[in-house]
Design an enzyme around this catalytic site. Structure first.
Site, PDB file in Angstrom:
ATOM      1  N   LYS A 129      67.199 -22.855  27.291  1.00  0.00           N
ATOM      2  CA  LYS A 129      66.924 -21.817  28.283  1.00  0.00           C
ATOM      3  C   LYS A 129      65.825 -22.323  29.202  1.00  0.00           C
ATOM      4  O   LYS A 129      65.147 -23.307  28.868  1.00  0.00           O
ATOM      5  CB  LYS A 129      66.553 -20.488  27.623  1.00  0.00           C
ATOM      6  CG  LYS A 129      65.220 -20.486  26.885  1.00  0.00           C
ATOM      7  CD  LYS A 129      64.976 -19.079  26.384  1.00  0.00           C
ATOM      8  CE  LYS A 129      63.563 -18.836  25.990  1.00  0.00           C
ATOM      9  NZ  LYS A 129      63.334 -17.481  25.527  1.00  0.00           N
ATOM     10  N   LYS A 171      70.961 -19.988  14.210  1.00  0.00           N
ATOM     11  CA  LYS A 171      70.751 -20.208  12.766  1.00  0.00           C
ATOM     12  C   LYS A 171      70.429 -18.905  12.048  1.00  0.00           C
ATOM     13  O   LYS A 171      70.778 -18.718  10.887  1.00  0.00           O
ATOM     14  CB  LYS A 171      69.693 -21.273  12.505  1.00  0.00           C
ATOM     15  CG  LYS A 171      68.273 -20.903  12.888  1.00  0.00           C
ATOM     16  CD  LYS A 171      67.301 -21.022  11.743  1.00  0.00           C
ATOM     17  CE  LYS A 171      65.891 -20.709  12.208  1.00  0.00           C
ATOM     18  NZ  LYS A 171      65.176 -19.718  11.471  1.00  0.00           N
ATOM     19  N   GLU A 191      57.475 -12.262  13.391  1.00  0.00           N
ATOM     20  CA  GLU A 191      57.089 -12.541  14.771  1.00  0.00           C
ATOM     21  C   GLU A 191      58.328 -12.427  15.665  1.00  0.00           C
ATOM     22  O   GLU A 191      59.402 -12.863  15.285  1.00  0.00           O
ATOM     23  CB  GLU A 191      56.530 -13.967  14.815  1.00  0.00           C
ATOM     24  CG  GLU A 191      56.106 -14.449  16.155  1.00  0.00           C
ATOM     25  CD  GLU A 191      55.038 -13.562  16.772  1.00  0.00           C
ATOM     26  OE1 GLU A 191      53.994 -13.381  16.138  1.00  0.00           O
ATOM     27  OE2 GLU A 191      55.283 -13.045  17.874  1.00  0.00           O
ATOM     28  N   LYS A 238      63.361  -8.389  11.325  1.00  0.00           N
ATOM     29  CA  LYS A 238      63.386  -9.624  12.112  1.00  0.00           C
ATOM     30  C   LYS A 238      64.809 -10.152  12.298  1.00  0.00           C
ATOM     31  O   LYS A 238      65.260 -10.401  13.417  1.00  0.00           O
ATOM     32  CB  LYS A 238      62.505 -10.671  11.415  1.00  0.00           C
ATOM     33  CG  LYS A 238      62.642 -12.060  11.949  1.00  0.00           C
ATOM     34  CD  LYS A 238      62.099 -12.186  13.353  1.00  0.00           C
ATOM     35  CE  LYS A 238      62.645 -13.407  14.026  1.00  0.00           C
ATOM     36  NZ  LYS A 238      61.822 -13.941  15.056  1.00  0.00           N
ATOM     37  N   CYS A 296      66.636 -20.270  16.992  1.00  0.00           N
ATOM     38  CA  CYS A 296      66.548 -18.991  16.275  1.00  0.00           C
ATOM     39  C   CYS A 296      67.876 -18.245  16.182  1.00  0.00           C
ATOM     40  O   CYS A 296      68.429 -18.106  15.096  1.00  0.00           O
ATOM     41  CB  CYS A 296      65.500 -18.107  16.937  1.00  0.00           C
ATOM     42  SG  CYS A 296      63.899 -18.906  17.000  1.00  0.00           S
TER      43      CYS A 296
HETATM   44  C1  UGA Z   1      64.741 -15.244  20.209  1.00  0.00           C
HETATM   45  C2  UGA Z   1      64.393 -13.749  20.286  1.00  0.00           C
HETATM   46  O1  UGA Z   1      64.646 -13.259  21.607  1.00  0.00           O
HETATM   47  C3  UGA Z   1      62.925 -13.520  19.930  1.00  0.00           C
HETATM   48  O2  UGA Z   1      62.621 -12.137  19.936  1.00  0.00           O
HETATM   49  C4  UGA Z   1      62.664 -14.093  18.539  1.00  0.00           C
HETATM   50  O3  UGA Z   1      61.295 -13.957  18.153  1.00  0.00           O
HETATM   51  C5  UGA Z   1      63.020 -15.576  18.553  1.00  0.00           C
HETATM   52  O4  UGA Z   1      64.407 -15.744  18.909  1.00  0.00           O
HETATM   53  C6  UGA Z   1      62.769 -16.095  17.156  1.00  0.00           C
HETATM   54  O5  UGA Z   1      63.472 -15.674  16.230  1.00  0.00           O
HETATM   55  O6  UGA Z   1      61.802 -16.836  16.956  1.00  0.00           O
HETATM   56  P1  UGA Z   1      64.335 -17.321  21.863  1.00  0.00           P
HETATM   57  O7  UGA Z   1      65.111 -18.132  20.882  1.00  0.00           O
HETATM   58  O8  UGA Z   1      63.069 -17.849  22.420  1.00  0.00           O
HETATM   59  O9  UGA Z   1      63.966 -15.893  21.212  1.00  0.00           O
HETATM   60  O10 UGA Z   1      65.300 -17.072  23.087  1.00  0.00           O
HETATM   61  P2  UGA Z   1      65.983 -15.826  23.819  1.00  0.00           P
HETATM   62  O11 UGA Z   1      65.216 -15.445  25.009  1.00  0.00           O
HETATM   63  O12 UGA Z   1      66.307 -14.757  22.844  1.00  0.00           O
HETATM   64  O13 UGA Z   1      67.336 -16.531  24.302  1.00  0.00           O
HETATM   65  C7  UGA Z   1      68.243 -17.033  23.338  1.00  0.00           C
HETATM   66  C8  UGA Z   1      69.459 -17.599  24.006  1.00  0.00           C
HETATM   67  O14 UGA Z   1      70.261 -16.557  24.544  1.00  0.00           O
HETATM   68  C9  UGA Z   1      69.183 -18.549  25.176  1.00  0.00           C
HETATM   69  O15 UGA Z   1      70.029 -19.685  25.032  1.00  0.00           O
HETATM   70  C10 UGA Z   1      69.572 -17.740  26.406  1.00  0.00           C
HETATM   71  O16 UGA Z   1      70.016 -18.557  27.449  1.00  0.00           O
HETATM   72  C11 UGA Z   1      70.683 -16.873  25.845  1.00  0.00           C
HETATM   73  N1  UGA Z   1      70.888 -15.608  26.596  1.00  0.00           N
HETATM   74  C12 UGA Z   1      69.906 -14.685  26.660  1.00  0.00           C
HETATM   75  C13 UGA Z   1      72.123 -15.364  27.198  1.00  0.00           C
HETATM   76  O17 UGA Z   1      73.049 -16.195  27.122  1.00  0.00           O
HETATM   77  N2  UGA Z   1      72.311 -14.190  27.866  1.00  0.00           N
HETATM   78  C14 UGA Z   1      71.349 -13.244  27.947  1.00  0.00           C
HETATM   79  O18 UGA Z   1      71.580 -12.186  28.562  1.00  0.00           O
HETATM   80  C15 UGA Z   1      70.106 -13.504  27.338  1.00  0.00           C
END
Ligand code: UGA
Length: 437
Positions: A321, A262, A143, A203, A259
Site C-alpha cells: 500500500k 495471514k 494493537e 483484534k 496482517c
Molecule cells: C491492518 C488493519 O487495518 C489495522 O487496523 C491492523 O492493526 C493491522 O492490519 C495489523 O493487524 O497490524 P495494514 O496492514 O497496515 O493494517 O493495512 P490496511 O490499511 O488495513 O490495508 C490492507 C490492505 O488492504 C492494503 O493492501 C490495501 O491496499 C488494501 N485495501 C484497503 C483495499 O484493497 N481496499 C480498501 O478499500 C482498503
C-alpha cells in the site's frame, strides 16, 4: 514509568517510540542486531511517516539492545513480536513463546506483562499460567495501527482494548496501564475492559471484517465487469448508508501486507482447531476473491495484448500500500512476478520499496525479467502497457498526457481504481479499471 518493549518490528518499534513520546523511559529489545543498531542510531529500519521524528526527538528516553536481561530495570513489559503465517496457515507462535520464556527469569511480583501481538484466541490464558507463576500479571492489549499511519494510530487510537484477568490482579493491571496511557485516555479515547479471549478475538475479528469488506466490494467488481456496471459509483452509493460506510470499499487488486492475509488464514485455522471451522468457512472465500483479483490483471493484459512473451509491461507500485516499503504479501509484487512468468519483461517502479523488492526478486529467480526503478516515468518508457498496482499519490496524480508520450502503447490497467479515468481516456489511453471501465 520505565518500560520494556520486546520485539522491535513495525508494531514494537513504533510502540516504543510512542511510549517515549508520552514521557516514559523505554528499553526496546530485539534479536535482530542490525535492526537494533539502526534504531539505536535514531534511524527507522522501515518507511513510516513521522516515525523518524519521534525516534530522534525522544532519543534520551529510548534505549535499544539485544540483551534481554536489561528488562529487569523495567516494571511493565510489552510483548510486540511477530506471529507470521506457518506453513499450514496457522499463526507461528515461536516468537511469542520465546519472548515470554526470555522474560520469565527477570519478572516477579509488581511486574506487568502486556501482550500486543496478534495471537490465536486462547493464547493469553495459556501464557498467563507461566507469567503468574513468577508473581507477575499478564494482560492483553491488542494493537490496531495501520502502516502508513502507525504513529498517529498509536498515539490517538480509536479505542484501547484491555484483556484482563479476573479479580484484584486484573484491577491492578488496568490501573497500571491506565497510568501509562494517561495522556491518551485524557483525550476521551474509549477504553474497553474484557476477558482474554474477547480481547484476542477483537483484534482478529476486526481484521477479518476489514478483509471481508474489501473482498465484498471486489466480488461486486467481478459482477460489474460482466454487466457494464461501475463499482466505484456502486461503492459511493452504498457507502452513503451509515450502516455500511464508504471506507474500505475501494475495489482493486485487493489486500496484502503482513496482517490481513495471514490473520484471516490463522483465524480459520484456529476455528478449525476449536471444532467451529464452519463458522469461518466464508473467510476462505474472502481469501479466494482477494487472490483472484491479482490474477485478473494478467487476464486483462492478455485480453488486450495477446501472448505476453516479449512484451514490456510497466508496473507502478511494489509496496502492499502507499506510504510503506512493506512488500509482505504485496499484490503488486505478486502481479509483477506473474507477468514475468508469463514471458513479459517487467519494469517496476516504487518510491520506497525498491530494496526489499530487490532482495525478494533475487530469491525468486525472476530477476532477469524484472528491473526496478524509483522513477515511475522511467519505468513507463517504451512499455506496451502500464499497470497501477499501488496507489502512491505521485502515480494517481501523474499527468496522463506525459505518460502517453512515454509508453509504446497507451494502455493502462488501473489496478487500484485511483486514476481519473476520463482524463486518461482523453489523453488517448485505452483504460481498464477493476470493475469499472
Ligand atoms: C491492518 C488493519 O487495518 C489495522 O487496523 C491492523 O492493526 C493491522 O492490519 C495489523 O493487524 O497490524 P495494514 O496492514 O497496515 O493494517 O493495512 P490496511 O490499511 O488495513 O490495508 C490492507 C490492505 O488492504 C492494503 O493492501 C490495501 O491496499 C488494501 N485495501 C484497503 C483495499 O484493497 N481496499 C480498501 O478499500 C482498503
Amino acid at each position: 514509568m520505565k518500560i520494556s518493549v520486546i520485539g522491535c518490528g513495525y508494531l514494537g518499534a513504533v510502540h516504543a517510540a510512542s511510549m517515549a513520546e508520552l514521557g516514559h523511559d523505554v528499553i526496546g529489545i530485539d534479536v535482530d542486531e542490525v535492526r537494533i543498531d539502526t534504531l539505536a542510531r535514531g534511524k527507522a529500519p522501515f518507511h513510516e511517516p513521522g516515525f523518524d521524528d519521534i525516534l530522534q526527538k525522544n532519543a534520551t528516553r529510548l534505549t535499544f539492545t539485544t540483551d534481554m536481561s536489561v528488562v529487569k530495570e523495567a516494571k511493565v513489559h510489552f510483548v510486540a513480536v511477530g506471529t507470521p503465517q506457518a506453513s499450514d496457515g496457522s499463526a507461528d507462535m515461536t516468537y511469542v513463546n520465546s519472548a515470554i520464556e526470555g522474560l520469565l527469569p527477570f519478572i516477579s511480583e509488581g511486574h506487568l506483562v502486556v501482550g500486543k501481538s496478534t495471537v490465536p484466541v486462547g493464547t493469553a490464558e495459556r501464557l498467563s499460567e507461566q507469567v503468574t507463576s513468577t508473581g507477575a500479571v499478564l494482560m492483553w492489549n491488542p494493537e490496531f495501527l495501520r502502516e502508513g499511519f502507525a504513529v498517529q494510530d498509536t498515539l490517538s487510537p480509536d479505542r484501547l482494548v484491555y484483556g484482563i484477568p479476573e479479580g484484584d490482579s486484573g484491577e491492578w493491571a488496568r490501573a497500571t496501564l491506565d497510568a501509562l496511557y494517561e495522556q491518551i485516555l485524557a483525550t476521551g479515547t474509549p477504553r474497553l475492559l474484557m476477558n482474554f479471549a474477547t480481547a484476542e478475538l477483537v483484534k482478529v475479528s476486526a481484521n477479518a471484517f476489514l478483509a471481508t469488506k474489501i473482498s465484498f466490494i471486489n466480488a461486486m467488481a467481478e459482477i460489474a465487469e460482466v454487466t457494464g456496471a461501475n463499482v466505484t459509483q456502486l461503492a459511493d452509493a452504498i457507502g452513503h448508508d451509515a450502516r455500511i460506510g464508504r471506507r474500505f470499499l475501494n475495489a482493486g487488486v485487493g489486500f496484502g501486507g503482513g496482517c490481513l492475509p495471514k490473520d484471516i488464514r490463522g483465524f480459520v485455522a484456529r476455528a478449525e482447531e476449536l471444532g467451529v471451522g464452519q463458522s469461518l468457512s466464508f473467510l476462505r472465500d474472502v481469501d479466494a476473491i482477494n487472490l483472484r483479483r491479482r490474477g485478473r490483471v494478467l487476464e486483462m493484459l492478455v485480453e488486450e495484448l495477446g501472448d505476453l512473451t516479449g512484451k514490456t509491461i510497466a508496473v507502478w507500485g511494489m509496496a502492499f500500500k502507499p506510504d510503506s516499503d512493506d512488500i509482505r504479501d504485496s499484490p503488486a509484487l505478486d502481479i509483477t512476478e506473474s507477468l514475468a512468468r508469463a514471458g513479459a519483461k517487467v519494469v517496476a517502479a516504487d518510491p520506497a520499496a525498491l530494496l526489499p523488492a530487490q532482495r525478494r526478486l533475487a530469491q525468486s529467480g525472476l530477476s532477469d525479467s524484472i528491473s526496478l526503478t524509483d522513477d515511475h516515468l522511467v519505468a513507463a518508457r517504451n512499455a506496451d502497457a502500464l499497470v497501477i498496482a499501488t496507489e502512491w499519490k505521485q502515480f494517481s496524480t501523474a499527468d496522463p498526457v506525459v505518460v502517453a508520450g512515454l509508453l509504446a502503447t497507451a494502455l493502462v490497467i488501473d489496478g487500484r481504481n485511483c486514476l481519473d479515468s476520463d482524463a486518461w481516456k482523453k489523453a488517448g489511453f485505452r483504460y481498464r479499471g477493476m470493475g469499472r471501465s
